[in-house]
Design an enzyme around this catalytic site. Structure first.
Site, PDB file in Angstrom:
ATOM      1  N   ARG A 187     -17.472  47.560  23.542  1.00 13.16           N
ATOM      2  CA  ARG A 187     -16.329  48.351  23.075  1.00 13.16           C
ATOM      3  C   ARG A 187     -16.725  49.348  21.990  1.00 13.16           C
ATOM      4  O   ARG A 187     -15.903  50.144  21.568  1.00 13.16           O
ATOM      5  CB  ARG A 187     -15.211  47.436  22.579  1.00 13.16           C
ATOM      6  CG  ARG A 187     -14.454  46.727  23.705  1.00 13.16           C
ATOM      7  CD  ARG A 187     -13.067  46.313  23.256  1.00 13.16           C
ATOM      8  NE  ARG A 187     -12.247  47.459  22.897  1.00 13.16           N
ATOM      9  CZ  ARG A 187     -11.143  47.380  22.161  1.00 13.16           C
ATOM     10  NH1 ARG A 187     -10.750  46.213  21.688  1.00 13.16           N
ATOM     11  NH2 ARG A 187     -10.443  48.457  21.880  1.00 13.16           N
ATOM     12  N   LYS A 188     -17.964  49.281  21.538  1.00 13.57           N
ATOM     13  CA  LYS A 188     -18.452  50.244  20.562  1.00 13.57           C
ATOM     14  C   LYS A 188     -19.049  51.441  21.308  1.00 13.57           C
ATOM     15  O   LYS A 188     -19.327  51.364  22.497  1.00 13.57           O
ATOM     16  CB  LYS A 188     -19.497  49.608  19.647  1.00 13.57           C
ATOM     17  CG  LYS A 188     -19.057  48.286  19.027  1.00 13.57           C
ATOM     18  CD  LYS A 188     -17.731  48.421  18.278  1.00 13.57           C
ATOM     19  CE  LYS A 188     -17.367  47.157  17.507  1.00 13.57           C
ATOM     20  NZ  LYS A 188     -16.932  46.042  18.375  1.00 13.57           N
ATOM     21  N   LEU A 189     -19.276  52.542  20.581  1.00 16.50           N
ATOM     22  CA  LEU A 189     -19.825  53.723  21.250  1.00 16.50           C
ATOM     23  C   LEU A 189     -21.221  53.431  21.782  1.00 16.50           C
ATOM     24  O   LEU A 189     -21.509  53.657  22.951  1.00 16.50           O
ATOM     25  CB  LEU A 189     -19.875  54.926  20.292  1.00 16.50           C
ATOM     26  CG  LEU A 189     -18.598  55.753  20.168  1.00 16.50           C
ATOM     27  CD1 LEU A 189     -17.511  54.983  19.419  1.00 16.50           C
ATOM     28  CD2 LEU A 189     -18.868  57.076  19.458  1.00 16.50           C
TER      29      LEU A 189
END
Length: 382
Positions: A187-189
């Protein structure tokens, strides 16, 4: 007989992964070295160079990064650590892992972050550290928090789980911290599947964190195998350590992702600006840049106006339109392990966790999909 076509659901988040990451992972597999090894070391060097920091230590998650950071800061049983309740529960859990007590502070309702004013009333003689979170990628005002606690000798650990690609006072988020922790969850870049990083300025501390992530070994398995006569190089174990290692397969993916990070940030900021235009006049407040930096829009959260349907109803209406929005950031002090432990009222935290929601935002989001999200949200608001 004609029928209305059923459009596919629009997800909240899709990692930007492609053939380059697949080939990098496959090459790691073909090399025969898949555990922590040369690619992990290369990823550490590249990440430290990107941030402009002295040392980066790759680990298995941001939770384990926070765990090691707190140990590095000397936090232990009987100590208190001021944390935001408005954060994924791992922030508070890491404090309990070292035997300390998380003390929940409120946040700025505009940024979702701790401030000097919310931290100061909670400082006591037992306060050993503060964990300042860059919530949803919005940079916390680290200098202000640090100035508030410095007279007491309190360490500020930056939880930059969501912060890769954000900017604080002209530098990458976390670059100015004594200790910072990053997440590479999908869910992080920047993602490696699972994974994290601890950054610090002190070389001796970095060396200790590297030992601690690998059971406290004085010589890592990678160094032992790489050295001449390594089979006869015997390691020692001078303190209790942990298995917090990252694999070379993950690091291979991370190296590719790091090169793509500037493009990821630019695209997400472009999409967030477009949401702002599409939702103008609805009364929604969309998270924005603070005065002291720029956000990577890891989460594009909005706060509905007064009088809007409650969040559960909004989420149900969006789901009915094929839009997979999510509730806003959780509040740890309302969950079972920490229920009833808040020492002060947390009105901003409880407002944001009760009413905010997260809109779909990812690199490949199309204008047509974004138009659908905005139209569905306008309809949901009535």
């Amino acid at each position: 007989m004609s029928s209305t076509p059923v459009l596919p659901n629009i997800p909240v988040m899709v990692p930007w992964l492609g053939e380059e990451e697949a080939e990098a992972a496959a090459e790691a597999v073909r090399s025969g070295w898949v555990a922590q090894g040369p690619r992990v070391a290369a990823f550490e060097r590249a990440f430290a160079e990107y941030l402009g920091v002295e040392h980066a230590v790759a680990v298995s998650s941001c939770t384990t990064a926070l765990h090691l950071a707190l140990i590095g800061a000397g936090v232990g049983p009987g100590d208190e650590v001021v944390v935001p309740s408005l954060s994924f529960i791992a922030t508070a859990n890491a404090v309990t892992y070292v035997g300390a007590v998380p003390v929940f502070a409120d946040v700025d309702p505009a940024t979702g972050n701790l401030t000097a004013a919310t931290v100061e009333p909670l400082l006591t003689g037992r306060t050993r550290a503060v964990i300042a979170v860059d919530q949803g990628g919005v940079p916390v005002d680290l200098d202000a928090v640090r100035a508030a606690v410095a007279p007491r000798g309190v360490t500020v650990v930056e939880d930059a789980a969501c912060g890769a690609g954000s900017v604080y006072r002209g530098r990458p988020v976390g670059a100015g911290a004594d200790l910072a922790a990053y997440s590479f969850h999908p869910r992080k870049l920047l993602t490696t599947g699972e994974g994290g990083m601890v950054t610090c300025r002190d070389g001796e501390l970095a060396a200790r964190l590297r030992r601690l992530r690998e059971h406290g070994m004085s010589v890592s398995a990678a160094d032992r195998h790489a050295s001449a006569g390594g089979a006869n190089l015997l390691e020692t174990y001078d303190e209790i350590g942990f298995n917090h290692r990252m694999t070379d397969i993950q690091a291979a993916v991370g190296l590719v992702q790091l090169r793509k990070l500037p493009a990821m940030v630019a695209r997400r900021r472009e999409l967030a600006d477009r949401y702002r235009e599409l939702l103008a006049g609805t009364g929604l407040r969309l998270v924005a840049d603070p005065e002291h930096g720029t956000t990577n829009y890891q989460s594009c959260w909005v706060l509905p106006p007064d009088g809007a349907p409650d969040r559960a109803e909004l989420l149900a209406r969006l789901a009915g339109a094929g839009v997979s929005a999510r509730r806003g950031i959780m509040a740890a002090h309302l969950e079972a392990p920490y229920k009833g432990s808040a020492r002060v009222p947390l009105p901003a935290t409880e407002l944001l966790t009760r009413r905010s929601l997260i809109l779909p935002l990812f690199h490949a989001l199309t204008e047509e999909q974004q138009d659908r999200v905005a139209a569905a949200l306008r309809a949901a608001l009535g």
